[in-house]
Design an enzyme around this catalytic site. Structure first.
Site, PDB file in Angstrom:
ATOM      1  N   ASN A 205       0.850  -1.192   0.000  1.00  0.00           N
ATOM      2  CA  ASN A 205       0.000   0.000   0.000  1.00  0.00           C
ATOM      3  C   ASN A 205       0.884   1.239   0.000  1.00  0.00           C
ATOM      4  OD1 ASN A 205       0.586   0.798   2.838  1.00  0.00           O
ATOM      5  ND2 ASN A 205      -0.383  -1.182   3.256  1.00  0.00           N
ATOM      6  N   PRO A 300      -3.238 -11.754  10.886  1.00  0.00           N
ATOM      7  CA  PRO A 300      -3.582 -11.480  12.290  1.00  0.00           C
ATOM      8  C   PRO A 300      -3.716  -9.981  12.494  1.00  0.00           C
ATOM      9  CG  PRO A 300      -1.264 -12.116  12.090  1.00  0.00           C
ATOM     10  CD  PRO A 300      -1.887 -12.311  10.743  1.00  0.00           C
ATOM     11  N   ASP A 301      -4.615  -9.554  13.370  1.00  0.00           N
ATOM     12  CA  ASP A 301      -4.776  -8.132  13.666  1.00  0.00           C
ATOM     13  C   ASP A 301      -3.885  -7.796  14.863  1.00  0.00           C
ATOM     14  OD1 ASP A 301      -5.675  -5.576  14.582  1.00  0.00           O
ATOM     15  OD2 ASP A 301      -7.460  -5.853  13.344  1.00  0.00           O
ATOM     16  N   ILE A 302      -2.817  -7.083  14.577  1.00  0.00           N
ATOM     17  CA  ILE A 302      -1.811  -6.790  15.615  1.00  0.00           C
ATOM     18  C   ILE A 302      -2.417  -5.912  16.704  1.00  0.00           C
ATOM     19  CG2 ILE A 302       0.439  -5.706  16.009  1.00  0.00           C
ATOM     20  CD1 ILE A 302       0.967  -6.292  12.944  1.00  0.00           C
ATOM     21  N   LYS A 334     -14.103   1.588  15.156  1.00  0.00           N
ATOM     22  CA  LYS A 334     -12.834   0.835  15.144  1.00  0.00           C
ATOM     23  C   LYS A 334     -12.216   0.805  16.536  1.00  0.00           C
ATOM     24  CE  LYS A 334     -10.817   0.757  10.967  1.00  0.00           C
ATOM     25  NZ  LYS A 334     -10.156   1.319   9.798  1.00  0.00           N
ATOM     26  N   LYS A 338     -11.576  -2.737  18.259  1.00  0.00           N
ATOM     27  CA  LYS A 338     -10.202  -3.200  18.503  1.00  0.00           C
ATOM     28  C   LYS A 338      -9.799  -3.038  19.967  1.00  0.00           C
ATOM     29  CE  LYS A 338      -8.761  -2.765  13.777  1.00  0.00           C
ATOM     30  NZ  LYS A 338      -7.653  -3.150  12.910  1.00  0.00           N
TER      31      LYS A 338
END
Ligand code: CTP
Length: 393
Positions: A205, A300-302, A334, A338
């Site tokens: 990105n 994985p979502d850090i 968010k 999170k």
């Protein structure tokens, strides 16, 4: 009061040393200045004396100087020795251990850490001799504030411009490990991730890492011990912190887990949401005109993992939200999803923010939303790290 011995060597950038002295004094440091013969061609002893409020040392063999303070004592009375600007000549002298004037003698005699901020013509900076000297000095523990890239006084363009005085001051603060975050460990993620498709291609990105790197440097300047975990970026390694370079989201995840425990986590990286089932050989066109299918699996979502309640959770977890619409609404959601404490929300929809030098954000905390005016990424990093410092007061 912490004391800095500032050696000003020759070069057009020497005038910036005056601004550095002013900023250092404002930040509460005592500065004693030493001016080399060449330095005197660019700034006067009188202006340095006026700003430091103290005698400016110039000569190795001056009896008056010796009667007040000998050169050995002078080299040790400070907490940090700073050379700004540092010319190619003084760096070569340091590397070679020469001591034929006051500045080089002090640098050889000191028992304190030395920080240099080089400034010179781009070719002189890139010359193999200068690069070898810098590498040698770094190996010996000398701290280097990398020069900036840009147009030079001599009309050429490239790296070699003295770093801006606030950047040098931040490096000084980091070297002295001085500030409200002293004793705290901060993990910062930065940059994009690269997700390989085959041995030669990857998904990525537009993140440049500028914001994350600036935050890491600003936290270090506040005295924190910083572990910066960065995806592939085209930026100089920031000063005074531990840098872990990774490529993929999964590597970033592992590196963050390995760096715990921490008091602060700032997840500024633009982590890829998916990785590709990687082909072992380069994907080939098969002649059918049909594109190959990319098999994507979720990364994985850090941020979400680090924010889970538990003994390892940092006391303050800051996430970023890159949105292209309904900024506050999406970023607030968010934050809840999170479970992080603060969210820095930015609109990355075609405003030149991603990869650019400026940022315009909302800071969303449990107390509500603050709207921060558009500013440079370094300034935003300062503002955020100051807020983090206040959180721990
Ligand atoms: N993040 C992370 N690990 C991931 C994905 C995101 O740590 N695998 C972090 C980012 O560093 C950032 C925050 O989560 O602090 C939000 O990233 P963003 O890309 O805005 O959100 P996503 O989780 O990707 O959600 P969406 O794609 O739905 O916008």
């Amino acid at each position: 009061m912490k004391r800095i011995l500032l050696i000003v060597s020759g070069g057009i950038a020497a005038y910036k040393a005056l601004e550095l002295v002013r900023l250092a004094a404002k930040a509460g440091y005592g500065v004693t200045a030493v001016l080399t013969e060449a330095g005197k061609q660019f700034v006067t002893p009188l202006s340095l004396q006026a700003l430091t409020g103290a005698k400016v040392y110039q000569d190795l063999f001056s009896l008056t100087d010796e009667s007040e303070m000998g050169h050995i004592e002078l080299s040790r009375a400070a907490d940090l020795v700073v050379v700004a600007p540092a010319t190619a000549n003084i760096l070569a002298k340091m590397a070679g251990g020469l001591s034929n004037d006051l500045a080089s003698t002090l640098l050889l005699a000191t028992d304190k850490r030395v920080l240099v901020a080089p400034a010179m013509n781009v070719r002189m900076w890139e010359h193999a001799a200068t690069q070898a000297n810098i590498a040698l000095l770094q190996n010996r523990g000398v701290l280097v504030v990398q020069p900036d890239e840009g147009p030079m006084a001599c009309g050429e363009y490239g790296p070699g411009r003295l770093a801006e005085p606030p950047v040098i001051l931040a490096a000084i603060e980091a070297a002295l490990n001085d500030g409200p975050l002293k004793g705290k460990h901060a993990i910062v993620t930065s940059g994009p991730t690269h997700e390989p498709i085959d041995p030669v291609r990857y998904l990525a990105n537009r993140s440049s890492g500028k914001q994350g790197h600036a935050i890491a440097a600003a936290l270090a300047a506040q005295g924190a011990r910083v572990t910066l975990i960065s995806g592939p970026v085209n930026l100089p390694d920031p000063f005074g912190l531990t840098l872990v370079k990774v490529e993929t989201a999964r590597e970033m995840f592992e590196a963050v887990q390995a760096a715990l425990p921490a008091d602060i986590a700032v997840c500024a990286a633009a982590v890829a949401d998916w990785h590709v089932e990687q082909a072992t050989q380069k994907l080939k066109k098969d002649g059918s005109g049909k594109p190959p299918a990319l098999n994507l699996s979720e990364n994985p979502d850090i941020l979400a993992t680090i924010s889970k309640p538990g003994p390892q959770r940092p006391r303050l977890v800051v996430g970023f939200a890159a949105e292209t619409e309904k900024l506050e609404e999406h970023a607030t959601a968010k934050r809840a999803r999170k479970n992080c404490d603060w969210v820095v929300a930015n609109n990355v929809g075609g405003t030149g923010i991603m990869g650019g030098d400026e940022n315009e954000v909302l800071l969303i905390t449990a107390k509500g939303t603050e709207s921060w005016a558009r500013m440079g990424k370094a300034a935003l990093a300062q503002k955020l790290s100051t807020k983090i410092g206040e959180f721990f007061e």
